[in-house]
Design a protein around this motif. Structure first.
Motif, PDB file in Angstrom:
ATOM      1  N   LEU A  86     -24.236   4.832 -10.352  1.00  0.00           N
ATOM      2  CA  LEU A  86     -24.052   3.866 -11.441  1.00  0.00           C
ATOM      3  C   LEU A  86     -24.496   4.526 -12.735  1.00  0.00           C
ATOM      4  O   LEU A  86     -25.647   4.957 -12.858  1.00  0.00           O
ATOM      5  N   MET A  87     -23.570   4.636 -13.697  1.00  0.00           N
ATOM      6  CA  MET A  87     -23.889   5.199 -15.008  1.00  0.00           C
ATOM      7  C   MET A  87     -24.040   4.065 -16.010  1.00  0.00           C
ATOM      8  O   MET A  87     -23.157   3.209 -16.130  1.00  0.00           O
ATOM      9  N   ILE A  88     -25.155   4.068 -16.730  1.00  0.00           N
ATOM     10  CA  ILE A  88     -25.464   3.021 -17.703  1.00  0.00           C
ATOM     11  C   ILE A  88     -25.600   3.656 -19.076  1.00  0.00           C
ATOM     12  O   ILE A  88     -26.389   4.598 -19.256  1.00  0.00           O
ATOM     13  N   GLY A  89     -24.842   3.186 -20.042  1.00  0.00           N
ATOM     14  CA  GLY A  89     -24.930   3.768 -21.364  1.00  0.00           C
ATOM     15  C   GLY A  89     -24.045   3.052 -22.366  1.00  0.00           C
ATOM     16  O   GLY A  89     -23.179   2.255 -21.983  1.00  0.00           O
ATOM     17  N   PRO A  90     -24.242   3.316 -23.653  1.00  0.00           N
ATOM     18  CA  PRO A  90     -23.469   2.635 -24.701  1.00  0.00           C
ATOM     19  C   PRO A  90     -22.007   3.073 -24.700  1.00  0.00           C
ATOM     20  O   PRO A  90     -21.662   4.114 -24.127  1.00  0.00           O
ATOM     21  N   PRO A  91     -21.134   2.304 -25.338  1.00  0.00           N
ATOM     22  CA  PRO A  91     -19.715   2.683 -25.407  1.00  0.00           C
ATOM     23  C   PRO A  91     -19.542   4.042 -26.094  1.00  0.00           C
ATOM     24  O   PRO A  91     -20.228   4.349 -27.060  1.00  0.00           O
ATOM     25  N   GLY A  92     -18.626   4.836 -25.572  1.00  0.00           N
ATOM     26  CA  GLY A  92     -18.326   6.122 -26.185  1.00  0.00           C
ATOM     27  C   GLY A  92     -19.273   7.238 -25.819  1.00  0.00           C
ATOM     28  O   GLY A  92     -19.162   8.353 -26.345  1.00  0.00           O
ATOM     29  N   ALA A  93     -20.200   6.983 -24.888  1.00  0.00           N
ATOM     30  CA  ALA A  93     -21.167   8.016 -24.520  1.00  0.00           C
ATOM     31  C   ALA A  93     -20.561   9.081 -23.612  1.00  0.00           C
ATOM     32  O   ALA A  93     -21.102  10.181 -23.486  1.00  0.00           O
ATOM     33  N   GLY A  94     -19.443   8.750 -22.957  1.00  0.00           N
ATOM     34  CA  GLY A  94     -18.786   9.735 -22.096  1.00  0.00           C
ATOM     35  C   GLY A  94     -18.810   9.387 -20.619  1.00  0.00           C
ATOM     36  O   GLY A  94     -18.563  10.252 -19.775  1.00  0.00           O
ATOM     37  N   LYS A  95     -19.070   8.129 -20.265  1.00  0.00           N
ATOM     38  CA  LYS A  95     -19.169   7.735 -18.857  1.00  0.00           C
ATOM     39  C   LYS A  95     -17.844   7.936 -18.118  1.00  0.00           C
ATOM     40  O   LYS A  95     -17.807   8.490 -17.018  1.00  0.00           O
ATOM     41  N   ALA A 149     -16.870  10.589 -15.086  1.00  0.00           N
ATOM     42  CA  ALA A 149     -16.391  10.090 -13.793  1.00  0.00           C
ATOM     43  C   ALA A 149     -15.066  10.743 -13.403  1.00  0.00           C
ATOM     44  O   ALA A 149     -14.863  11.106 -12.242  1.00  0.00           O
ATOM     45  N   LYS A 150     -14.162  10.900 -14.355  1.00  0.00           N
ATOM     46  CA  LYS A 150     -12.853  11.475 -14.051  1.00  0.00           C
ATOM     47  C   LYS A 150     -12.943  12.926 -13.597  1.00  0.00           C
ATOM     48  O   LYS A 150     -12.040  13.423 -12.915  1.00  0.00           O
ATOM     49  N   ARG A 151     -14.033  13.598 -13.945  1.00  0.00           N
ATOM     50  CA  ARG A 151     -14.194  15.004 -13.566  1.00  0.00           C
ATOM     51  C   ARG A 151     -14.937  15.188 -12.250  1.00  0.00           C
ATOM     52  O   ARG A 151     -15.061  16.319 -11.773  1.00  0.00           O
ATOM     53  N   LEU A 152     -15.417  14.106 -11.656  1.00  0.00           N
ATOM     54  CA  LEU A 152     -16.126  14.226 -10.387  1.00  0.00           C
ATOM     55  C   LEU A 152     -15.269  14.861  -9.282  1.00  0.00           C
ATOM     56  O   LEU A 152     -15.760  15.725  -8.545  1.00  0.00           O
ATOM     57  N   PRO A 153     -13.986  14.471  -9.126  1.00  0.00           N
ATOM     58  CA  PRO A 153     -13.190  15.106  -8.056  1.00  0.00           C
ATOM     59  C   PRO A 153     -13.079  16.624  -8.194  1.00  0.00           C
ATOM     60  O   PRO A 153     -12.856  17.313  -7.188  1.00  0.00           O
ATOM     61  N   THR A 154     -13.260  17.161  -9.403  1.00  0.00           N
ATOM     62  CA  THR A 154     -13.114  18.609  -9.590  1.00  0.00           C
ATOM     63  C   THR A 154     -14.274  19.397  -8.997  1.00  0.00           C
ATOM     64  O   THR A 154     -14.183  20.622  -8.870  1.00  0.00           O
ATOM     65  N   ALA A 205     -19.612   3.796 -10.640  1.00  0.00           N
ATOM     66  CA  ALA A 205     -19.513   2.627 -11.516  1.00  0.00           C
ATOM     67  C   ALA A 205     -20.119   2.948 -12.870  1.00  0.00           C
ATOM     68  O   ALA A 205     -21.018   3.779 -12.984  1.00  0.00           O
ATOM     69  N   ALA A 206     -19.608   2.283 -13.894  1.00  0.00           N
ATOM     70  CA  ALA A 206     -20.120   2.478 -15.250  1.00  0.00           C
ATOM     71  C   ALA A 206     -20.255   1.120 -15.930  1.00  0.00           C
ATOM     72  O   ALA A 206     -19.472   0.203 -15.674  1.00  0.00           O
ATOM     73  N   MET A 207     -21.277   1.000 -16.778  1.00  0.00           N
ATOM     74  CA  MET A 207     -21.489  -0.258 -17.482  1.00  0.00           C
ATOM     75  C   MET A 207     -22.286  -0.019 -18.758  1.00  0.00           C
ATOM     76  O   MET A 207     -22.977   1.000 -18.899  1.00  0.00           O
ATOM     77  N   ASN A 208     -22.155  -0.951 -19.696  1.00  0.00           N
ATOM     78  CA  ASN A 208     -22.997  -0.949 -20.878  1.00  0.00           C
ATOM     79  C   ASN A 208     -24.349  -1.564 -20.514  1.00  0.00           C
ATOM     80  O   ASN A 208     -24.442  -2.361 -19.578  1.00  0.00           O
TER      81      ASN A 208
END
Length: 356
Positions: free
Chosen positions: A68-77, A81-86, A196-199
């Motif tokens: 679970l990634m928690i952070g403000p909008p635009g931080a890069g969550k 996440a999209k690069r995890l499969p690499t 998962a990602a959330m503000n």
């Protein structure tokens, strides 16, 4: 045993073939199927800074853990996440065949060879229970099954209806989905990594250098949209901060996916050898028996675990998940024992929402 295989797109093709109207050509097996490796157009080297988040995702990839990634909008969550499969290990032939069969059943398979790239599914928060878990009049695989052997990414986690999130608890625990209907009862595989990602709050600025306009009550209601039992099934909770200006404009080369993947593969190799008697291949799948028989903990680490367990009144599931993450961190460090430093790092990724 040799057999003739025909690749068909529609039932009409089968009828015409059987009636000698239009014969199908036999499929020719590929000799280099084992050598097929996915080629990604994205890479971790494109992510500036975010060292803590990258470390958490490396641990997740090495042990098959949920994040679970928690952070403000635009931080890069989402970018992370999209690069995890690499950095995940390539699928073997059995995993590739499983994914290919699932996508064929779902009507989403439109290529001439098996799928070799791990699935990455990112459903919108308006998805229904049937869309996520599977179902319908004619039961079809849901997103959790389409993410089998890959990644299920849920962005803006609190925006998903609570009823939708709660049905994920069983597949996260068991790795399968059971769908019962009047005329049939089906079981679909659902062994996936949940990212998962959330503000941190409705406005997104709580805990950052920007002014938060939310009241304490609004923040509590926002966070409580995610139940404790679901959070308990997510191994790693990481705070993702906005990158600094100097990190964005830095010319310093960032570590690429290939370098990270080599460390992940080395850690997975240790796990496969250790867990072979249990029929497992990564730490996240360990049960309590496997933990007791394969995880050697030093005395200093035991004392730290006891102190934390008593102080925070941890559940048995939380304790097991801390041990699993600690074991993965030790594997990345090429250590046979779980030391105090491994446990301390694993504890730093525990439930950050409870601290808000």
């Amino acid at each position: 045993r040799k057999m003739t295989v025909y690749a068909v797109r529609t039932l009409r093709d089968v009828i015409q073939h059987l009636n000698d109207i239009e014969r199908l050509e036999a499929a020719v097996p590929s000799d280099d199927q084992q050598e097929i490796r996915p080629e990604y157009t994205i890479d971790f080297s494109e992510v500036q800074g975010q060292f803590l988040a990258k470390r958490a995702l490396e641990i997740a990839a090495a042990g098959g853990h949920n994040v679970l990634m928690i952070g403000p909008p635009g931080a890069g969550k989402t970018m992370l996440a999209k690069r995890l499969p690499t950095i995940l290990p390539p699928m073997n032939t059995e995993e590739s065949l499983e994914v290919t069969k699932i996508y064929s059943v779902a009507g989403l398979f439109h290529q001439n060879r098996m799928i070799t790239e791990r699935p990455f599914r990112s459903p919108h928060h308006t998805i229904s229970v049937n869309g996520l878990i599977g179902g319908g009049t004619i039961p079809r695989p849901g997103e959790v099954t389409l993410a089998h052997n890959g990644v299920l990414f849920l962005d803006e986690l609190p925006e998903f209806p609570r009823s939708v999130l709660e049905v994920m608890r069983q597949p996260l625990e068991d790795g399968v989905v059971h769908i019962a209907r009047v005329h049939a009862s089906l079981t679909y595989p659902a062994q996936y990594m949940l990212i998962a990602a959330m503000n941190p709050c409705p406005c997104g600025n709580y805990g950052s250098d920007q002014l938060c306009t939310c009241t304490p009550g609004e923040i509590r209601r926002y966070v409580r949209k995610i139940s404790g039992p679901l959070l308990d099934r997510i191994d790693l909770h990481v705070r993702v901060e906005r990158p600094l200006y100097r990190e964005l404009v830095s010319d310093e080369a960032q570590e690429g996916s290939g370098v990270i993947r080599e460390r992940v593969l080395a850690a997975r190799k240790r796990q496969v050898e250790r867990l072979r008697p249990f029929g497992m291949f990564c730490n996240a799948h360990m049960g309590h028996r496997a933990i007791r028989e394969t995880c050697c903990v030093t005395e200093q680490a035991r004392r730290l675990l006891q102190e934390v367990f008593d102080k925070f009144k941890l559940s048995a599931r939380s304790y097991d998940r801390i041990i699993k993450v600690s074991r993965t961190i030790a594997d990345l460090g090429e250590s046979d024992e779980i030391g105090q430093e491994h446990v301390a790092e694993a504890l730093s990724y525990r439930n950050k929402l409870q601290r808000m």
